[in-house]
Design an enzyme around this catalytic site. Sequence first.
Site, mmCIF file in Angstrom:
data_model
loop_
_atom_site.group_PDB
_atom_site.id
_atom_site.type_symbol
_atom_site.label_atom_id
_atom_site.label_comp_id
_atom_site.label_asym_id
_atom_site.label_seq_id
_atom_site.Cartn_x
_atom_site.Cartn_y
_atom_site.Cartn_z
ATOM 1 N N ARG A 1 0.847 -1.186 0.000
ATOM 2 C CA ARG A 1 0.000 0.000 0.000
ATOM 3 C C ARG A 1 0.887 1.242 0.000
ATOM 4 O O ARG A 1 1.878 1.309 0.730
ATOM 5 C CB ARG A 1 -0.921 0.022 1.222
ATOM 6 C CG ARG A 1 -2.110 -0.926 1.116
ATOM 7 C CD ARG A 1 -3.071 -0.500 -0.002
ATOM 8 N NE ARG A 1 -4.271 -1.321 -0.092
ATOM 9 C CZ ARG A 1 -4.419 -2.363 -0.908
ATOM 10 N NH1 ARG A 1 -3.442 -2.741 -1.699
ATOM 11 N NH2 ARG A 1 -5.562 -3.024 -0.953
ATOM 12 N N GLU B 1 -4.195 7.616 -5.069
ATOM 13 C CA GLU B 1 -4.420 6.960 -6.362
ATOM 14 C C GLU B 1 -5.735 7.442 -6.949
ATOM 15 O O GLU B 1 -6.717 7.547 -6.205
ATOM 16 C CB GLU B 1 -4.453 5.433 -6.172
ATOM 17 C CG GLU B 1 -3.115 4.897 -5.676
ATOM 18 C CD GLU B 1 -3.119 3.399 -5.379
ATOM 19 O OE1 GLU B 1 -4.164 2.745 -5.568
ATOM 20 O OE2 GLU B 1 -2.083 2.883 -4.937
ATOM 21 N N HIS C 1 -1.461 0.521 -9.936
ATOM 22 C CA HIS C 1 -2.056 -0.446 -8.993
ATOM 23 C C HIS C 1 -2.699 -1.619 -9.748
ATOM 24 O O HIS C 1 -3.916 -1.827 -9.674
ATOM 25 C CB HIS C 1 -3.083 0.237 -8.078
ATOM 26 C CG HIS C 1 -3.374 -0.556 -6.833
ATOM 27 N ND1 HIS C 1 -3.714 0.017 -5.642
ATOM 28 C CD2 HIS C 1 -3.373 -1.893 -6.595
ATOM 29 C CE1 HIS C 1 -3.919 -0.923 -4.723
ATOM 30 N NE2 HIS C 1 -3.715 -2.108 -5.287
#
Length: 321
Positions: free
Chosen positions: A238, A267, A286
């Site tokens: 993360r 993000e 991601h």
Amino acid sequence: MKDILVFKPLPSDQMARLHAAHHVVVADPKLAPDAFHAALATAHGLIGASYPITAELLAKAPRLEVVSSVSVGVDNYDLAELRRLGIMLCHTPGVLDETVADTVFGLLVATSRRFVELSNLVREGRWPRDFGEDLFGFDVHGKTLGLVGFGRIGQAIARRAALGFGMRVLYHARREVDLAAQAPELQGRASHVARGELLAAADFVVAMLPLTDATRGTMDANFFGAMKPGAVFINGGRGATVDENALLASLNSGRLRAAGLDVFAQEPLPWESALRTHPRVTPLPHIGSATHETRHAMAVLATTNLLQALAGERPAAVYGD
Ligand code: DGY
């Protein structure tokens, strides 16, 4: 029949399973906030991902029994409030381990061998006739990998490193893993060490930490300052576990050779972030688990979890079990 709110699109076969048993509303809070909030008022079950389910939202869902996340990470959910309200949280562990390990290991190789930067030279018609050592990368095989976090995905990365690339594997986790019981193929190939020892020895440090109060911002200036000079940092856990300014400072000072990042504190990565364009950062959007096969498997497990919970059964993957 109960009310289900789907807040991120699911594959059609999984939507059909939900429709067959319950009343279903689909409302993406980013695209249709009014419809999402209206459906919260009657929802018994939520299913989706990538949206913060806060205490404020939970207060608008008085009938809610279960939240089924199409993710293994649960940092988007107010865990304390869910617990207080007695709402079950399900997630998708296990089905994404190998795919995320593929992504992270691929990012490690791409970063060390400069795949993206060199591929861009070719695309842009700048393939130099004299391909000199200024464009060389560094070997991955035979080097030392340091894993910060050694859960199922960390172990899958360790297998690729030790068995496929002949790497020495060190890991640091809260507890030493019983390799004989959990990962016998890594016995004698992966060692639990103190964090300082790992950082001093690893050519590649791979972070695979979940985001919790205990991990937020823990990869800071001290962490990067303790890394072996010239080492590479990879984050597949993360983004907010990293102090991104400290990471940038370590890259700019030359202490770190490069970074490969699949996750960011914010993000999508903001346009103005220096990590977006830094010449020695390989950023990905991601995509750890983003393959057709694995995202489908995650949707199947999340749907099964939700249907089981609404039927009064114990779901396959309740967070915390
Ligand atoms: C997860 O499931 O938490 C992953 O980050 C998605 O790729």
